[in-house]
Design a protein around this motif. Structure first.
Motif, PDB file in Angstrom:
ATOM      1  N   GLU A 261       0.855  -1.188   0.000  1.00  0.00           N
ATOM      2  CA  GLU A 261       0.000   0.000   0.000  1.00  0.00           C
ATOM      3  C   GLU A 261       0.886   1.230   0.000  1.00  0.00           C
ATOM      4  O   GLU A 261       1.732   1.402   0.877  1.00  0.00           O
ATOM      5  CB  GLU A 261      -0.902  -0.012   1.235  1.00  0.00           C
ATOM      6  N   GLY A 272      -7.044  -3.522   0.052  1.00  0.00           N
ATOM      7  CA  GLY A 272      -5.807  -4.318   0.081  1.00  0.00           C
ATOM      8  C   GLY A 272      -6.017  -5.654   0.763  1.00  0.00           C
ATOM      9  O   GLY A 272      -5.525  -6.693   0.311  1.00  0.00           O
ATOM     10  N   VAL A 276      -5.264  -9.338  -1.302  1.00  0.00           N
ATOM     11  CA  VAL A 276      -4.132 -10.233  -1.030  1.00  0.00           C
ATOM     12  C   VAL A 276      -4.629 -11.674  -0.897  1.00  0.00           C
ATOM     13  O   VAL A 276      -5.755 -11.922  -0.471  1.00  0.00           O
ATOM     14  CB  VAL A 276      -3.372  -9.744   0.236  1.00  0.00           C
ATOM     15  N   TYR A 282       0.425  -8.244   3.600  1.00  0.00           N
ATOM     16  CA  TYR A 282      -0.003  -6.884   3.257  1.00  0.00           C
ATOM     17  C   TYR A 282       0.963  -5.922   3.934  1.00  0.00           C
ATOM     18  O   TYR A 282       1.083  -5.932   5.163  1.00  0.00           O
ATOM     19  CB  TYR A 282      -1.439  -6.658   3.738  1.00  0.00           C
ATOM     20  N   ILE A 308       0.344  -8.854   8.274  1.00  0.00           N
ATOM     21  CA  ILE A 308       0.204  -7.430   7.983  1.00  0.00           C
ATOM     22  C   ILE A 308       1.360  -6.667   8.620  1.00  0.00           C
ATOM     23  O   ILE A 308       1.630  -6.812   9.811  1.00  0.00           O
ATOM     24  CB  ILE A 308      -1.157  -6.894   8.497  1.00  0.00           C
TER      25      ILE A 308
END
Ligand SMILES: [Zn+2]
Ligand SMILES: [Zn+2]
Length: 369
Positions: A261, A272, A276, A282, A308
């Motif tokens: 991002e 997002g 994914v 992410y 993440i």
């Protein structure tokens, strides 16, 4: 040697920039007087102008992405990071973070030096009312204090070509190294501004199988193709579901292994998480300023078994690798094309406005013409 330097000063948040004539202090041992060629106009500069960051002293001279020529040197040895002697006339750049303490809790225990509580950054946290005064790149000259991490600009790289080593590419390098980017990965990049373009480029250089850039500006998506994107998606055409399907179709039905991002927009985050793949990563690096709140589905994050990660700031290693990456891939990618607008110092205000309205991909201020 120059005795004075004109600089564009932000008197206080939201005030128009004022051009001031500032006396250049005597050079102390190990210091460098830099004749500024280009100062990149960063999104952060716009936020600083509006007073949106805390711990910033005003009046402020903006400019933390700077390339230029060594005008003069203080006595003593001054070397770049490769231990090369720096000479008058050399083309150089430097890491804007001039101090990381490596002795605070964040540095030592958390091992998060970009969160150092004693960090000092040219053009952001350094005080232009105190020695050495010329602490930002929106100025004819900058006074670089001893200990500044200097890098020589390789011969094959122009000043415009080197400007992405300011913030965009080091941020991209940091994001890439915080993610499991490996050969053959399917990658999607939300945002095709300077950071997103540099992430696409790094993914390509690292052997990604597909690199899909997602943005709303056709000119940025066109440039993304030149920086290694194998596919592009315009968010103005189609829905999240359409994009999800497209990304699955090009990755044998799975979706991207990594989504990066780099948008600056809060609404990119729930998308997002949708895009994914299951068990994917992410990596968020485009939320430097607070773009507000947004609804997310925690169950989806949990169910997809996502990793993440977020990325804050840069270390010197990221800038060092950035300048090497530019030099080694200069014929492969059009780094100079990132600079779309060039302003004289007296138009620094206009440069900030161009950046704010996203008219430019990268604007630079050229204080010496
Ligand atoms: Zn920046
Ligand atoms: Zn520290």
């Amino acid at each position: 040697m120059a005795r004075h330097s004109k600089a564009a000063v932000v008197p206080k948040p939201n005030d128009p920039l004022v051009i001031k004539d500032i006396e250049i202090p005597e050079l102390v041992p190990g210091s460098i007087l830099l004749k500024v060629a280009n100062a990149g106009v960063c999104g952060t500069d716009v936020h600083l102008w509006h007073g949106k960051l805390t711990g910033v002293p005003y009046p402020l001279i903006l400019g933390h992405e700077v390339v230029g020529t060594v005008e003069d040197l203080g006595s003593g040895q001054t070397k770049d990071l490769d231990a090369g002697q720096i000479e008058i006339g050399d083309r150089v750049t430097f890491h804007d973070v001039t101090k990381t303490c490596y002795s605070c809790w964040n540095c030592l225990v958390a091992k998060a030096p970009t969160k150092c509580t004693n960090r000092e950054v040219y053009g952001i946290t350094r005080d232009s009312s105190k020695f050495p005064f010329l602490i930002g790149g929106y100025s004819e000259y900058m006074y670089l204090t001893p200990g500044t991490h200097m890098m020589s600009i390789p011969e094959n790289v122009s000043f415009n070509g080197a400007i992405s080593a300011g913030c965009a590419l080091p941020t991209a390098v940091h994001a890439a190294t915080r993610s499991p980017l490996t050969w053959g990965a399917n990658v999607a990049v939300q945002g095709a501004g300077p950071v997103g373009l540099m992430i696409a480029m790094i993914a390509k250089v690292n052997g990604a199988r597909t690199v899909t850039s997602i943005d709303q500006a056709p000119n940025r998506l066109e440039l993304a193709e030149e920086f290694g994107a194998t596919h592009t998606l315009n968010i103005r055409e189609g829905t999240v579901e359409d994009r999800k399907k497209f990304l699955r179709d090009i990755s044998n039905g799975h979706g991207p292994d990594i989504v990066y991002e780099a948008t600056g927009a809060a609404r990119a985050i729930p998308e997002g998480i949708e895009l994914v793949r299951e068990g994917g990563t992410y990596t968020i690096c485009g939320q430097y300023t607070d773009s507000g709140t947004v609804e997310v589905r925690p169950h989806l994050m949990n169910r997809k078994h996502l990793d993440i990660r977020t990325v804050w700031g840069t270390e010197t290693v990221h800038v060092y690798r950035a300048i090497k990456t530019i030099a080694e891939n200069y014929d492969r990618f059009p780094f100079e094309k990132l600079v779309t607008h060039r302003f004289p110092l007296r138009d620094a205000q206009k440069a900030l406005e161009a950046q704010e309205k996203l008219i430019s991909i990268k604007a630079v201020i050229a204080p010496n013409g």
